[in-house]
Design a protein around this motif. Structure first.
Motif, PDB file in Angstrom:
ATOM      1  N   THR A 172     139.827 -51.299  -3.877  1.00 20.20           N
ATOM      2  CA  THR A 172     140.969 -51.526  -2.998  1.00 20.20           C
ATOM      3  C   THR A 172     141.338 -50.241  -2.269  1.00 20.20           C
ATOM      4  N   LEU A 173     140.423 -49.746  -1.474  1.00 16.71           N
ATOM      5  CA  LEU A 173     140.686 -48.542  -0.700  1.00 16.71           C
ATOM      6  C   LEU A 173     141.708 -48.849   0.388  1.00 16.71           C
ATOM      7  N   PRO A 174     142.599 -47.894   0.667  1.00 14.51           N
ATOM      8  CA  PRO A 174     143.596 -48.137   1.716  1.00 14.51           C
ATOM      9  C   PRO A 174     142.959 -48.136   3.103  1.00 14.51           C
ATOM     10  N   LYS A 175     143.649 -48.753   4.026  1.00  5.99           N
ATOM     11  CA  LYS A 175     143.164 -48.811   5.400  1.00  5.99           C
ATOM     12  C   LYS A 175     143.273 -47.442   6.048  1.00  5.99           C
ATOM     13  N   MET A 176     142.267 -47.096   6.820  1.00  4.59           N
ATOM     14  CA  MET A 176     142.251 -45.845   7.565  1.00  4.59           C
ATOM     15  C   MET A 176     142.445 -46.176   9.042  1.00  4.59           C
ATOM     16  N   ILE A 177     143.280 -45.396   9.706  1.00  2.91           N
ATOM     17  CA  ILE A 177     143.460 -45.531  11.154  1.00  2.91           C
ATOM     18  C   ILE A 177     142.822 -44.309  11.790  1.00  2.91           C
ATOM     19  N   VAL A 178     141.800 -44.534  12.603  1.00  3.63           N
ATOM     20  CA  VAL A 178     141.067 -43.455  13.255  1.00  3.63           C
ATOM     21  C   VAL A 178     141.431 -43.450  14.730  1.00  3.63           C
ATOM     22  N   THR A 179     141.879 -42.302  15.210  1.00  2.00           N
ATOM     23  CA  THR A 179     142.186 -42.137  16.626  1.00  2.00           C
ATOM     24  C   THR A 179     141.104 -41.251  17.222  1.00  2.00           C
ATOM     25  N   ARG A 180     140.485 -41.749  18.299  1.00  2.20           N
ATOM     26  CA  ARG A 180     139.337 -41.058  18.880  1.00  2.20           C
ATOM     27  C   ARG A 180     139.267 -41.278  20.376  1.00  2.20           C
ATOM     28  N   ASP A 181     138.505 -40.436  21.021  1.00  2.00           N
ATOM     29  CA  ASP A 181     138.208 -40.563  22.438  1.00  2.00           C
ATOM     30  C   ASP A 181     137.162 -41.676  22.587  1.00  2.00           C
ATOM     31  N   PRO A 182     137.341 -42.599  23.530  1.00  3.50           N
ATOM     32  CA  PRO A 182     136.388 -43.699  23.665  1.00  3.50           C
ATOM     33  C   PRO A 182     134.992 -43.238  24.094  1.00  3.50           C
ATOM     34  N   ASN A 183     134.856 -42.034  24.618  1.00  7.36           N
ATOM     35  CA  ASN A 183     133.560 -41.538  25.097  1.00  7.36           C
ATOM     36  C   ASN A 183     132.813 -40.707  24.065  1.00  7.36           C
ATOM     37  N   CYS A 184     133.337 -40.594  22.853  1.00  8.78           N
ATOM     38  CA  CYS A 184     132.737 -39.751  21.826  1.00  8.78           C
ATOM     39  C   CYS A 184     131.821 -40.571  20.924  1.00  8.78           C
ATOM     40  N   GLY A 185     130.527 -40.361  21.057  1.00 11.14           N
ATOM     41  CA  GLY A 185     129.553 -41.093  20.240  1.00 11.14           C
ATOM     42  C   GLY A 185     129.575 -40.705  18.777  1.00 11.14           C
ATOM     43  N   CYS A 186     129.747 -39.406  18.482  1.00 17.74           N
ATOM     44  CA  CYS A 186     129.731 -38.989  17.074  1.00 17.74           C
ATOM     45  C   CYS A 186     130.944 -39.536  16.325  1.00 17.74           C
ATOM     46  N   CYS A 187     132.055 -39.753  17.045  1.00 20.07           N
ATOM     47  CA  CYS A 187     133.243 -40.345  16.405  1.00 20.07           C
ATOM     48  C   CYS A 187     132.921 -41.755  15.921  1.00 20.07           C
ATOM     49  N   GLY A 188     132.230 -42.522  16.756  1.00 22.51           N
ATOM     50  CA  GLY A 188     131.825 -43.873  16.370  1.00 22.51           C
ATOM     51  C   GLY A 188     130.878 -43.849  15.181  1.00 22.51           C
ATOM     52  N   ASN A 189     129.968 -42.871  15.158  1.00 21.60           N
ATOM     53  CA  ASN A 189     129.044 -42.742  14.026  1.00 21.60           C
ATOM     54  C   ASN A 189     129.801 -42.420  12.739  1.00 21.60           C
ATOM     55  N   TRP A 190     130.827 -41.564  12.838  1.00 20.05           N
ATOM     56  CA  TRP A 190     131.616 -41.227  11.651  1.00 20.05           C
ATOM     57  C   TRP A 190     132.377 -42.459  11.151  1.00 20.05           C
ATOM     58  N   VAL A 191     132.929 -43.242  12.063  1.00 18.99           N
ATOM     59  CA  VAL A 191     133.635 -44.471  11.681  1.00 18.99           C
ATOM     60  C   VAL A 191     132.683 -45.393  10.919  1.00 18.99           C
ATOM     61  N   GLU A 192     131.436 -45.505  11.377  1.00 13.24           N
ATOM     62  CA  GLU A 192     130.458 -46.347  10.675  1.00 13.24           C
ATOM     63  C   GLU A 192     130.185 -45.813   9.273  1.00 13.24           C
TER      64      GLU A 192
END
Length: 162
Positions: A33-53
């Motif tokens: 039961t891990l808590p929800k994480m809210i990630v705020t990122r720039d929509p043009n950042c590919g590495c941010c999306g990779n980290w979210v995955e």
């Protein structure tokens, strides 16, 4: 007299077994039961999306907020300029800045230290979301920070704590 000692010892062993089982089950429940994480990122950042995955693959439920300028959020949450990276996350009352491995986030949530959060400054090659085919991962430090100080929380190479 011998029966009294035997009964007490048996009760102690049974009680200890029940306590151990309860602790083991509690640890399993926390992991599931891990808590929800809210990630705020720039929509043009590919590495941010990779980290979210990476974070999702570790079992965290994630909401992503895309904004063109993450700096006002970083300032409001108290991320020191020296520790800033490309994305900022909030979870369980903590701030996670940059490419922090999911295992370090889980450790933070278990230990619950007095701090604002964790940060991996910059974008070290091999950190979660920054994997580069053909390049060996760099060693990097995860900082734990509060309003007036920061120090090393852990040291990693890629996804491995060293």
């Amino acid at each position: 007299m011998q029966d009294g000692i035997s009964t007490n010892r048996r009760g102690l062993i049974i009680g200890a077994t029940h306590a151990f089982t309860a602790l083991a089950l509690a640890g399993t429940a926390v992991a599931e039961t891990l808590p929800k994480m809210i990630v705020t990122r720039d929509p043009n950042c590919g590495c941010c999306g990779n980290w979210v995955e990476h974070i999702k693959a570790a079992g965290f439920p994630v909401d992503v907020v895309q904004v063109n300028d993450v700096m006002p959020l970083k300032a409001r949450l108290g991320v020191p300029e020296a520790l800033m990276s490309c994305h900022t996350a909030e979870i369980g009352g903590y701030v996670i800045e940059g490419h922090v491995p999911a295992e370090a986030v889980k450790r933070l949530l278990i230990e619950r230290p007095k701090a604002i959060g964790l940060a991996v400054p910059g974008m070290p090659v091999g950190s979660p979301g920054m994997e580069v085919p053909g390049q060996a991962p760099q060693s990097y430090e995860i900082a734990i920070f509060s309003a007036d100080k920061h120090h090393m929380f852990a040291r990693y190479r890629g996804l491995q704590q060293i």
